[in-house]
Design a protein around this motif. Structure first.
Motif, PDB file in Angstrom:
ATOM      1  N   GLY A 256     -43.578 -22.369   0.517  1.00 24.21           N
ATOM      2  CA  GLY A 256     -43.439 -23.700  -0.096  1.00 24.21           C
ATOM      3  C   GLY A 256     -44.515 -24.682   0.306  1.00 24.21           C
ATOM      4  N   SER A 274     -40.278 -26.797  -3.958  1.00 25.86           N
ATOM      5  CA  SER A 274     -39.566 -25.583  -4.541  1.00 25.86           C
ATOM      6  C   SER A 274     -41.056 -24.826  -5.185  1.00 25.86           C
ATOM      7  CB  SER A 274     -38.770 -26.006  -5.570  1.00 25.86           C
ATOM      8  OG  SER A 274     -37.676 -26.662  -5.108  1.00 25.86           O
ATOM      9  N   LYS A 297     -35.129 -22.822  -7.709  1.00 30.48           N
ATOM     10  CA  LYS A 297     -35.415 -22.699  -6.111  1.00 30.48           C
ATOM     11  C   LYS A 297     -35.130 -24.106  -5.669  1.00 30.48           C
ATOM     12  CE  LYS A 297     -38.981 -21.618  -2.690  1.00 30.48           C
ATOM     13  NZ  LYS A 297     -40.492 -21.078  -2.355  1.00 30.48           N
ATOM     14  N   MET A 299     -35.361 -27.258  -2.891  1.00 31.48           N
ATOM     15  CA  MET A 299     -36.143 -27.741  -1.808  1.00 31.48           C
ATOM     16  C   MET A 299     -35.341 -27.437  -0.137  1.00 31.48           C
ATOM     17  SD  MET A 299     -37.574 -31.343  -3.133  1.00 31.48           S
ATOM     18  CE  MET A 299     -38.798 -31.528  -2.289  1.00 31.48           C
ATOM     19  N   GLU A 316     -30.358 -27.901   2.149  1.00 29.28           N
ATOM     20  CA  GLU A 316     -31.147 -27.532   0.869  1.00 29.28           C
ATOM     21  C   GLU A 316     -31.137 -29.062   0.043  1.00 29.28           C
ATOM     22  OE1 GLU A 316     -29.307 -24.318  -1.504  1.00 29.28           O
ATOM     23  OE2 GLU A 316     -30.657 -22.803  -0.201  1.00 29.28           O
ATOM     24  N   GLY A 319     -34.116 -28.865  -6.453  1.00 28.32           N
ATOM     25  CA  GLY A 319     -35.493 -28.319  -6.473  1.00 28.32           C
ATOM     26  C   GLY A 319     -36.487 -29.360  -7.034  1.00 28.32           C
TER      27      GLY A 319
END
Length: 510
Positions: A256, A274, A297, A299, A316, A319
């Motif tokens: 990433g 993401s 997905k 971040m 987390e 995204g």
């Protein structure tokens, strides 16, 4: 100095993993790209020239010329007590011999110095004299591939610094200025004459390694930084003289993109976008074009102890994509708070191909406050729409702050560039905005504290902007406590300077 090995650390790992060097490998290996890229780059130059004839705003992405202006025209009055130099860096050379780069971030770096004092204002600018720039100046054409792709390899290249444009930021270190990129070494420049002095040597283990354009400085003067290796990160700590104290490569568990990071009094906070790299796209559009958003997905947040560089925890976030952060701090119970410029568009890097062909990037990042408890889910609260380049009072770096300053788009119908500066109050949720106007394209502004100031917003906001209608650039100074009021002073150049990226203010006693 200590070097720890979260994974194998050697010069080959660094050189072959950096953004620029991976592009270099593609350029060497893909002969078809070298043959077709030059034609495409020539077509871009023609497309841009045609678009600029119809749209004067595109002067913002044209080649710069180095200037010395002893006395720019002053509007208003320079405030008493504001003395020093405002340095800026940014891509500013995009075409040679009818060939144009594909991506805005590829242009050679132009370092600018606005000196403010009793004698008024003086302006000086010079291109950063990297090996790449020097060779191409002598040849009068591009010789080396770039991270945006499309350039053939016509000169010897041995690693990331062979293609390093040193075009993203600048920081004062031990009496020198370091021009910064993110894929290779810092580059030393004298503060007064802006003369080039060569790449910074941090030791064999870090030679040519990615060193981001956003180092963070602690209260004791030590510097922390990161280097992007995709699914791994290089963590750096330098002493206050710019000497390497500690370096470690840490695996992140997944790939990433990450450009900036945060420092608290106890931690390094790294947020991965993401994204993933699309190998097929990298052949056509370079490394920048390979950075693509991955739907669904999140971040990922990685928290490291800032002294040992050990991974402490992970979390987390929604995204998307983030270039920049303002500030972060840590509560006694381990809760970490920070602000982030978050864009739901994971393909945000692709937006910056547009200026090279005569269009404008679509800025949609909003400002959010993140609260990351030691256990449990993160809170993600929106502060303001369409902002970038967040800055805080540097005296509040790593500790709890109330205010963040940023460039923003005030006109809801506007899509091309920022037209305002805004002061965000993290406690009340309110904002104060100065609208430059429809004719302006506003760049990053930095906070300069007043000597002896006790209040967080007791200082000045200093930054540059381009008036596309008059084709002039200007430095503007605001009272940081009330930036929505009319500016205090403005220094005008008689010509435009392309839009840049990041800067810093160095006071006369610093």
């Amino acid at each position: 100095m200590s070097v720890e090995h979260g994974v194998k650390v050697d010069r080959r790992t660094f050189c072959l993993s950096s953004m620029a060097a991976s592009m270099l490998a593609v350029a060497v290996g893909e002969k078809s790209m070298a043959s077709t890229g030059a034609g495409d780059a020539s077509a871009l130059a023609l497309d841009f020239a045609k678009a600029k004839r119809d749209d004067p705003r595109l002067i913002a992405f044209d080649n710069a010329v180095a200037l010395d202006v002893v006395q720019p025209r002053i509007e208003g009055n320079i405030p008493s007590g504001l003395e020093g130099s405002f340095f800026r860096n940014g891509p500013a050379l995009f075409e040679r011999l009818g060939v144009r780069y594909r991506h805005w971030f590829d242009g050679d770096g132009l370092l600018q110095r606005w000196t403010i004092g009793g004698a008024g204002v003086q302006y000086h600018s010079r291109f950063v004299g990297t090996r790449k720039h020097r060779l191409e100046e002598e040849a009068g054409k591009f010789l080396l591939p770039t991270s945006g792709g499309g350039m053939p390899l016509l000169a010897s290249a041995t690693g990331a610094d062979s293609v390093n444009p040193s075009n993203t930021s600048v920081i004062a270190v031990n009496g020198e200025m370091w021009a910064l990129w993110e894929g290779g070494s810092p580059f030393r420049v004298t503060p007064n004459e802006l003369e080039s002095r060569g790449y910074v040597d941090l030791g064999d283990a870090a030679k040519g390694a990615p060193f981001s354009a956003h180092p963070r400085v602690g209260a004791d003067g030590r510097m922390w930084n990161i280097g992007s290796l995709g699914s791994r990160v290089i963590l750096y700590r330098l002493d206050r003289f710019g000497k390497l104290e500690h370096l470690k490569v840490q695996p992140l568990g997944q790939e990433g993109y990450y450009h900036d990071f945060l420092l608290t009094q106890r931690s390094i906070v790294l947020v991965q976008c993401s994204t993933a790299s699309d190998g097929k796209s990298s052949i056509e559009n370079g490394t920048f074009g390979s950075i693509r958003g991955v739907s669904g997905k999140p971040m990922r947040v990685h928290v490291f102890d800032r002294e040992t560089f050990e991974l402490v925890r992970q979390a987390e976030l929604p995204g998307g994509f983030a270039f920049h952060f303002g500030n972060g701090w840590e509560e006694a119970d381990g809760t970490i708070c920070f602000d982030i410029c978050h864009d739901a568009n994971g393909d945000a890097m692709l937006e910056f191909f547009k200026p090279m062909r005569g269009a404008f990037p679509n800025w949609q990042a909003g400002s959010y406050r993140v609260t990351l408890p030691k256990t449990g889910a993160a809170r993600f609260e929106r502060l303001h729409a369409r902002v970038e380049f967040p800055k805080v009072n540097p005296k509040f770096d790593t500790i709890r702050n109330r205010y963040v300053y940023a460039s923003c788009i005030n006109d809801p119908a506007r899509t091309d560039w920022f037209d305002s500066v805004v002061k965000l109050d993290l406690e009340s949720g309110k904002s104060q905005t100065f609208h430059y106007g429809a004719d302006w394209m506003v760049e990053e502004h930095v906070f300069v504290p007043k000597a002896g100031a006790l209040k967080e917003d007791d200082g000045w906001l200093v930054g540059t902007a381009l008036n596309w209608k008059t084709q002039q650039s200007a430095l503007t100074i605001f009272d940081a406590s009330r930036p929505e009021r009319k500016f205090l002073a403005r220094a005008w150049l008689d010509s435009p300077v392309p839009l840049g990226l990041h800067g810093t203010f160095v006071g006369v006693t610093t």
